[in-house]
Each structure stands twice: as C-alpha cells, then as structure tokens.
Design a protein around this motif. Sequence first.
Motif, PDB file in Angstrom:
ATOM      1  N   LEU A  52     -61.664 -21.172 -19.393  1.00 35.45           N
ATOM      2  CA  LEU A  52     -61.146 -19.797 -19.209  1.00 35.45           C
ATOM      3  C   LEU A  52     -61.042 -19.118 -20.561  1.00 35.45           C
ATOM      4  CD1 LEU A  52     -58.388 -21.171 -16.950  1.00 35.45           C
ATOM      5  CD2 LEU A  52     -59.867 -19.337 -16.142  1.00 35.45           C
ATOM      6  N   LEU A  53     -61.725 -18.000 -20.729  1.00 38.20           N
ATOM      7  CA  LEU A  53     -61.688 -17.319 -22.022  1.00 38.20           C
ATOM      8  C   LEU A  53     -60.382 -16.549 -22.188  1.00 38.20           C
ATOM      9  CD1 LEU A  53     -63.566 -16.766 -24.526  1.00 38.20           C
ATOM     10  CD2 LEU A  53     -64.056 -14.568 -23.465  1.00 38.20           C
ATOM     11  N   ASP A  54     -59.707 -16.798 -23.329  1.00 30.63           N
ATOM     12  CA  ASP A  54     -58.540 -15.965 -23.666  1.00 30.63           C
ATOM     13  C   ASP A  54     -58.972 -14.785 -24.534  1.00 30.63           C
ATOM     14  OD1 ASP A  54     -55.628 -15.553 -23.653  1.00 30.63           O
ATOM     15  OD2 ASP A  54     -55.776 -15.906 -25.815  1.00 30.63           O
ATOM     16  N   GLY A  55     -60.213 -14.810 -24.999  1.00 26.89           N
ATOM     17  CA  GLY A  55     -60.724 -13.694 -25.790  1.00 26.89           C
ATOM     18  C   GLY A  55     -61.380 -14.159 -27.071  1.00 26.89           C
ATOM     19  N   VAL A  56     -61.819 -13.179 -27.856  1.00 26.66           N
ATOM     20  CA  VAL A  56     -62.491 -13.451 -29.127  1.00 26.66           C
ATOM     21  C   VAL A  56     -61.881 -12.511 -30.163  1.00 26.66           C
ATOM     22  CG1 VAL A  56     -64.709 -13.529 -30.333  1.00 26.66           C
ATOM     23  CG2 VAL A  56     -64.628 -13.927 -27.862  1.00 26.66           C
ATOM     24  N   ARG A  57     -61.450 -13.088 -31.268  1.00 25.47           N
ATOM     25  CA  ARG A  57     -60.916 -12.247 -32.357  1.00 25.47           C
ATOM     26  C   ARG A  57     -61.965 -12.169 -33.463  1.00 25.47           C
ATOM     27  NH1 ARG A  57     -55.792 -14.594 -33.606  1.00 25.47           N
ATOM     28  NH2 ARG A  57     -56.729 -15.715 -35.313  1.00 25.47           N
ATOM     29  N   ARG A  58     -62.293 -10.961 -33.873  1.00 24.15           N
ATOM     30  CA  ARG A  58     -63.294 -10.771 -34.923  1.00 24.15           C
ATOM     31  C   ARG A  58     -62.562 -10.488 -36.225  1.00 24.15           C
ATOM     32  NH1 ARG A  58     -67.779  -6.918 -32.159  1.00 24.15           N
ATOM     33  NH2 ARG A  58     -68.620  -7.100 -34.261  1.00 24.15           N
ATOM     34  N   THR A  59     -62.894 -11.235 -37.249  1.00 20.03           N
ATOM     35  CA  THR A  59     -62.194 -11.089 -38.518  1.00 20.03           C
ATOM     36  C   THR A  59     -63.203 -10.896 -39.640  1.00 20.03           C
ATOM     37  OG1 THR A  59     -60.508 -12.594 -37.688  1.00 20.03           O
ATOM     38  CG2 THR A  59     -60.512 -12.225 -40.050  1.00 20.03           C
ATOM     39  N   PRO A 123     -54.491 -14.589 -18.565  1.00 20.20           N
ATOM     40  CA  PRO A 123     -53.987 -14.282 -17.210  1.00 20.20           C
ATOM     41  C   PRO A 123     -55.007 -13.506 -16.368  1.00 20.20           C
ATOM     42  CG  PRO A 123     -52.289 -13.866 -18.855  1.00 20.20           C
ATOM     43  CD  PRO A 123     -53.562 -14.141 -19.616  1.00 20.20           C
ATOM     44  N   ALA A 124     -55.712 -12.550 -16.987  1.00 21.28           N
ATOM     45  CA  ALA A 124     -56.702 -11.755 -16.239  1.00 21.28           C
ATOM     46  C   ALA A 124     -57.878 -12.634 -15.800  1.00 21.28           C
ATOM     47  CB  ALA A 124     -57.196 -10.601 -17.099  1.00 21.28           C
ATOM     48  N   ASN A 125     -58.314 -13.527 -16.685  1.00 19.15           N
ATOM     49  CA  ASN A 125     -59.458 -14.376 -16.324  1.00 19.15           C
ATOM     50  C   ASN A 125     -59.066 -15.448 -15.307  1.00 19.15           C
ATOM     51  OD1 ASN A 125     -61.666 -13.175 -17.615  1.00 19.15           O
ATOM     52  ND2 ASN A 125     -60.967 -13.945 -19.595  1.00 19.15           N
ATOM     53  N   LEU A 126     -57.822 -15.893 -15.394  1.00 19.54           N
ATOM     54  CA  LEU A 126     -57.311 -16.847 -14.401  1.00 19.54           C
ATOM     55  C   LEU A 126     -57.314 -16.191 -13.019  1.00 19.54           C
ATOM     56  CD1 LEU A 126     -56.161 -19.740 -14.619  1.00 19.54           C
ATOM     57  CD2 LEU A 126     -53.897 -18.739 -14.871  1.00 19.54           C
ATOM     58  N   ASP A 132     -53.749 -18.536  -8.894  1.00 20.59           N
ATOM     59  CA  ASP A 132     -52.423 -17.935  -9.010  1.00 20.59           C
ATOM     60  C   ASP A 132     -51.632 -18.725 -10.063  1.00 20.59           C
ATOM     61  OD1 ASP A 132     -49.871 -17.012  -8.691  1.00 20.59           O
ATOM     62  OD2 ASP A 132     -49.701 -17.538  -6.555  1.00 20.59           O
ATOM     63  N   ALA A 133     -51.114 -18.022 -11.077  1.00 22.65           N
ATOM     64  CA  ALA A 133     -50.372 -18.706 -12.150  1.00 22.65           C
ATOM     65  C   ALA A 133     -49.222 -19.541 -11.588  1.00 22.65           C
ATOM     66  CB  ALA A 133     -49.853 -17.680 -13.150  1.00 22.65           C
ATOM     67  N   ALA A 134     -48.641 -19.077 -10.473  1.00 28.20           N
ATOM     68  CA  ALA A 134     -47.505 -19.800  -9.882  1.00 28.20           C
ATOM     69  C   ALA A 134     -47.939 -21.114  -9.234  1.00 28.20           C
ATOM     70  CB  ALA A 134     -46.814 -18.913  -8.855  1.00 28.20           C
ATOM     71  N   ALA A 135     -49.250 -21.282  -9.033  1.00 30.85           N
ATOM     72  CA  ALA A 135     -49.748 -22.509  -8.388  1.00 30.85           C
ATOM     73  C   ALA A 135     -50.022 -23.624  -9.403  1.00 30.85           C
ATOM     74  CB  ALA A 135     -51.031 -22.198  -7.609  1.00 30.85           C
ATOM     75  N   ILE A 136     -49.890 -23.318 -10.688  1.00 31.50           N
ATOM     76  CA  ILE A 136     -50.178 -24.343 -11.708  1.00 31.50           C
ATOM     77  C   ILE A 136     -49.021 -25.341 -11.775  1.00 31.50           C
ATOM     78  CG2 ILE A 136     -50.506 -24.673 -14.210  1.00 31.50           C
ATOM     79  CD1 ILE A 136     -52.462 -22.360 -14.048  1.00 31.50           C
ATOM     80  N   ASP A 137     -49.364 -26.627 -11.611  1.00 32.59           N
ATOM     81  CA  ASP A 137     -48.351 -27.687 -11.544  1.00 32.59           C
ATOM     82  C   ASP A 137     -47.910 -28.157 -12.918  1.00 32.59           C
ATOM     83  OD1 ASP A 137     -48.395 -28.365  -8.580  1.00 32.59           O
ATOM     84  OD2 ASP A 137     -50.518 -28.544  -9.084  1.00 32.59           O
TER      85      ASP A 137
END
Length: 328
Positions: A52-59, A123-126, A132-137
């Motif tokens: 799951l991608l959380d994103g890419v930061r360009r520096t 969260p958006a990619n999940l 559902d975030a609430a389903a994660i054990d």
Amino acid sequence: MTGISRRAMLASVTSAAFLPTTVPANAAAPLAGKQAPAFYRYKIGDFELTALLDGVRRTKLTASPSRNTPLEAIQAELEKSFLPRDEIFFYFHPALVNTGKKLILIDTGNGPNSIASGTGQLPANLQAAGVDAAAIDTVIISHFHGDHISGLRNADGSLAYPNAEIMVPQAEWNYWMDEGNMSRAADGSPAMNTHRNIRRIFADIAGKLTKYDSGGGKEIQPGIMPIDTSGHTPGHTSFIISSGKDKVCYQADVTSGFAQLYVVNPGWHPGGDMDAAKGEETRRRFYDMLAAERMLVSGYHFTFPSLNYIEKTASGYRLAAAPWNPAL
Ligand SMILES: [Zn+2]
C-alpha cells in the motif's frame, strides 16, 4: 478488391452514412492530473499480501545523504540508474498481510500531518483496496521513525486502527523511551523530534502495547518471523512472512531512505543509520541471506510496488524486480 462484392461495399457505405452525427470523432477527455490509487496484491502461499503506497516525497539533493560518500558519487550513481541528479524520491509503503484469519498491517506511514508533502496517503489507498481500518486486527511496527509510526493516529489524535493490537520491538521501546537518551538529544535535532513524536504517538497507549523480541527466533504472529536488523535504529526489525513453501521478506529500512543507492553500494552509510558500522554489517549479512535463498523482498522505501529479488554482484548487490502479476 477481390473477395469483396460490389453489393457488400455498397451496404457498408450506406450504413456508414447512417452513423449518428452527434458522436464526435476525436472526443477531448479531461486530463486526470493525478495518479490512480496505488496498491498491489500478491500471494505468499495461502496468504494474500497488499503493498500500500503512503506516497512519495521528492527532495532536492543539495548535500550527500550518505555519511561517507561524496555528493558527486551519489549523483553519478543516480545518473547510471536514469534518475535525476539533483532530486531524490522517497517512497513509503506499508504492507498488509491477510492470513485468512487475521488482517495484519506492518508499519503505518507518515500520518495525516504529512499530506502536503505528498505522503500520508495510506488511509485513502487502504480504502481504495476495499479494507476498513477498523477491521485490522494487528499492527506490527518495525521501528520508531516517524514515517513508520505517525500513521497510527488520525488528524484528531484518535487511533487510526481502533481495534488493532499494536506490536512494537522491545529493544526499540527500551532505547527511545529512556529519558536519559532523550535528554542527550539536542533541542530541535532530528533525534529530539523523533523522541517527542514517539511520546505523542504512544504516551496514552503504552500499557496496551505488545512488545516483541526481534532476535528471539519466534514468530510474533502465525507466519511472521522477526529478524533483528538493528543499526538503522537500536531495535530496527525486518520480517520473514511465510505460508507453506513461499516466503517474502519485509525489509523496512535496511537500506534507509533511498534504497537503491545502498543495495548497489552496501558500504555507503546512509545518513539515517544511527549506528553506521552496524548498519553496514546488517546490510551485508541480510542481503547475503536473501541472495543465497533467492527470497523475494519487499522494501518499505523501494520503488513501488517494492517487490524484488537480490542478486550478489562483485561490489554489492542488484535489485531484480519481480514481474507484475495479473491474477492471484
Ligand atoms: Zn523509513
């Protein structure tokens, strides 16, 4: 004209003449202007995994990101890999493991405060992946840097995975929660910011965390074996995820932020490694093992979707991207 009768030709000309005139021949579609949701599924034995991608930061690259390698050498390596010389791309991607009985998330991304810099998209990619975030054990944390733990909290401070058991490395906890270690960090330094962020994330749930032993050789969840890969941080942990005969290694930050440089040149010391010598020793031992076992590796900071094999070369290692799989 052989094979096509005059009557057939006339028929096709006639029907073409009756096509509706309201359909334009060259419809202009608006440009999307943004990337599609980013997640990638694959199987390990009976387990289904999702990167799951959380994103890419360009520096902008204005100084060497390595402790022992000059900027020119870094830029030459980037150029060899067809990458810009003056910019670095940091990828971030947590892993979701569905064992069939449990949903387990490994690491949580940069969190909601980082959205402006192109991350915080977990969260958006999940959600796009139908989870559902609430389903994660269970949430397993590899180490306590902000890009791995800050996603444990929503913008309002509530827990992002409200029903999950949260598992953290005991050695990491011992180091960072030590008030003496915190007092030795200079005010405003990255180390002090890390100490503060850790307390923000964990302070009111300290008693509910499960602390695991990274080097104990015992699975911490069915099919998930921790490996002590300290050096990057004192309790830094990677995991071998196995089901049946299949295995994938989740390497967290063995090669720190810009992974490719330090796979190819394991003797280059990432600025982010707290113990540079131990980090290098870990890197070589770890990649020797992966190369010998021809094991698939998922790197938290590798280029998305992060799945590679490791080949040993004369001077270091090479990443060989695993083929994209069209079906599970
Ligand atoms: Zn990291």
